[in-house]
Scaffold this motif. Structure first.
Motif, PDB file in Angstrom:
ATOM      1  N   ILE A 103       0.846  -1.204   0.000  1.00  0.00           N
ATOM      2  CA  ILE A 103       0.000   0.000   0.000  1.00  0.00           C
ATOM      3  C   ILE A 103       0.880   1.252   0.000  1.00  0.00           C
ATOM      4  O   ILE A 103       0.617   2.216  -0.724  1.00  0.00           O
ATOM      5  CB  ILE A 103      -0.966  -0.006   1.205  1.00  0.00           C
ATOM      6  CG1 ILE A 103      -2.035  -1.092   1.003  1.00  0.00           C
ATOM      7  CG2 ILE A 103      -1.600   1.356   1.412  1.00  0.00           C
ATOM      8  CD1 ILE A 103      -2.892  -1.348   2.222  1.00  0.00           C
ATOM      9  N   THR A 104       1.932   1.225   0.795  1.00  0.00           N
ATOM     10  CA  THR A 104       2.851   2.370   0.864  1.00  0.00           C
ATOM     11  C   THR A 104       3.515   2.601  -0.494  1.00  0.00           C
ATOM     12  O   THR A 104       3.627   3.741  -0.952  1.00  0.00           O
ATOM     13  CB  THR A 104       3.917   2.141   1.957  1.00  0.00           C
ATOM     14  OG1 THR A 104       3.257   1.949   3.201  1.00  0.00           O
ATOM     15  CG2 THR A 104       4.874   3.312   2.060  1.00  0.00           C
ATOM     16  N   ARG A 105       3.954   1.491  -1.133  1.00  0.00           N
ATOM     17  CA  ARG A 105       4.566   1.628  -2.464  1.00  0.00           C
ATOM     18  C   ARG A 105       3.579   2.210  -3.466  1.00  0.00           C
ATOM     19  O   ARG A 105       3.917   3.118  -4.232  1.00  0.00           O
ATOM     20  CB  ARG A 105       5.073   0.265  -2.960  1.00  0.00           C
ATOM     21  CG  ARG A 105       6.433  -0.125  -2.422  1.00  0.00           C
ATOM     22  CD  ARG A 105       7.012  -1.307  -3.180  1.00  0.00           C
ATOM     23  NE  ARG A 105       6.161  -2.498  -3.128  1.00  0.00           N
ATOM     24  CZ  ARG A 105       6.176  -3.415  -2.183  1.00  0.00           C
ATOM     25  NH1 ARG A 105       7.001  -3.283  -1.163  1.00  0.00           N
ATOM     26  NH2 ARG A 105       5.377  -4.465  -2.241  1.00  0.00           N
ATOM     27  N   ARG A 106       2.347   1.680  -3.463  1.00  0.00           N
ATOM     28  CA  ARG A 106       1.336   2.203  -4.388  1.00  0.00           C
ATOM     29  C   ARG A 106       1.051   3.676  -4.102  1.00  0.00           C
ATOM     30  O   ARG A 106       0.907   4.479  -5.029  1.00  0.00           O
ATOM     31  CB  ARG A 106       0.048   1.385  -4.288  1.00  0.00           C
ATOM     32  CG  ARG A 106       0.143   0.035  -4.976  1.00  0.00           C
ATOM     33  CD  ARG A 106      -1.216  -0.626  -5.145  1.00  0.00           C
ATOM     34  NE  ARG A 106      -1.969  -0.793  -3.922  1.00  0.00           N
ATOM     35  CZ  ARG A 106      -1.968  -1.861  -3.141  1.00  0.00           C
ATOM     36  NH1 ARG A 106      -1.226  -2.902  -3.457  1.00  0.00           N
ATOM     37  NH2 ARG A 106      -2.714  -1.909  -2.051  1.00  0.00           N
ATOM     38  N   VAL A 109       3.935   5.724  -5.436  1.00  0.00           N
ATOM     39  CA  VAL A 109       3.861   5.811  -6.901  1.00  0.00           C
ATOM     40  C   VAL A 109       2.763   6.781  -7.301  1.00  0.00           C
ATOM     41  O   VAL A 109       2.954   7.646  -8.172  1.00  0.00           O
ATOM     42  CB  VAL A 109       3.640   4.403  -7.515  1.00  0.00           C
ATOM     43  CG1 VAL A 109       3.229   4.493  -8.965  1.00  0.00           C
ATOM     44  CG2 VAL A 109       4.881   3.559  -7.347  1.00  0.00           C
ATOM     45  N   ASP A 110       1.579   6.644  -6.660  1.00  0.00           N
ATOM     46  CA  ASP A 110       0.479   7.566  -6.972  1.00  0.00           C
ATOM     47  C   ASP A 110       0.855   9.010  -6.642  1.00  0.00           C
ATOM     48  O   ASP A 110       0.534   9.932  -7.407  1.00  0.00           O
ATOM     49  CB  ASP A 110      -0.784   7.177  -6.199  1.00  0.00           C
ATOM     50  CG  ASP A 110      -1.451   5.926  -6.748  1.00  0.00           C
ATOM     51  OD1 ASP A 110      -1.087   5.509  -7.865  1.00  0.00           O
ATOM     52  OD2 ASP A 110      -2.333   5.373  -6.043  1.00  0.00           O
ATOM     53  N   GLU A 117       1.975  15.078 -12.625  1.00  0.00           N
ATOM     54  CA  GLU A 117       0.803  15.599 -13.329  1.00  0.00           C
ATOM     55  C   GLU A 117       0.544  17.052 -12.924  1.00  0.00           C
ATOM     56  O   GLU A 117       0.232  17.900 -13.775  1.00  0.00           O
ATOM     57  CB  GLU A 117      -0.421  14.735 -13.014  1.00  0.00           C
ATOM     58  CG  GLU A 117      -1.680  15.136 -13.718  1.00  0.00           C
ATOM     59  CD  GLU A 117      -1.638  14.861 -15.218  1.00  0.00           C
ATOM     60  OE1 GLU A 117      -2.438  15.472 -15.930  1.00  0.00           O
ATOM     61  OE2 GLU A 117      -0.811  14.045 -15.664  1.00  0.00           O
ATOM     62  N   THR A 118       0.702  17.352 -11.628  1.00  0.00           N
ATOM     63  CA  THR A 118       0.512  18.724 -11.139  1.00  0.00           C
ATOM     64  C   THR A 118       1.523  19.668 -11.785  1.00  0.00           C
ATOM     65  O   THR A 118       1.165  20.772 -12.239  1.00  0.00           O
ATOM     66  CB  THR A 118       0.637  18.766  -9.600  1.00  0.00           C
ATOM     67  OG1 THR A 118      -0.320  17.888  -9.031  1.00  0.00           O
ATOM     68  CG2 THR A 118       0.448  20.157  -9.053  1.00  0.00           C
TER      69      THR A 118
END
Length: 152
Positions: A103-106, A109-110, A117-118
């Protein structure tokens, strides 16, 4: 020589000239026989009771042995269950840690994707604003030229 109560009842004492009185001797023998019968019966009852108690003792010893074996078995089973629960808990905790890392890796990455993107959107907005500013500046110059041309 041991006599039974029945043998005492059937003892015949012969007559002597200056001996004991027969009635008193017969009464004494009857009393001795009765007393001896009571003792004989009590002894038999006690022997039966001893036999019963010995039988109970054997049964209780077997029961004690069975209870000890059951206790040892229960303790062993409890220890095995405790160890199994410990292993399962370690497995669950390990899986939870692995899931948390995933979850931390995802999330990382997000986060990086959203950050990129910002930055891309900010750059586009900056370019769009510059284009708008340039267009306004061109429009103002065009208006100024139009005003000068009308004025001239």
């Amino acid at each position: 020589m041991a006599l039974t109560p029945v043998e005492i009842r059937h003892v015949h004492v012969g007559r002597a000239m200056l001996g004991y009185k027969r009635e008193q001797v017969d009464k004494l023998l009857a009393d001795v026989a009765a007393s001896f019968e009571d003792v004989w019966r009590e002894r038999a009852d006690l022997a039966d009771k001893v036999e019963q108690l010995e039988s109970d003792l054997v049964r209780y010893k077997e029961l004690e042995s069975l209870l000890r074996a059951t206790l040892v078995s229960a303790e062993r089973a409890a220890a095995e269950l405790k160890e199994q629960a410990r292993r399962e808990a370690e497995l669950v905790v390990g899986e939870a840690h692995a899931e948390a890392r995933a979850i931390t890796r995802r999330a990382t990455v997000d986060h990086e994707r959203l950050r990129a993107e910002t930055l891309r959107l900010r750059e586009r907005l900056r370019i769009a604003l510059e284009t708008i500013d340039e267009t306004e500046a061109d429009a103002q110059q065009s208006d100024k030229r139009d005003d000068e041309a009308r004025a001239a």
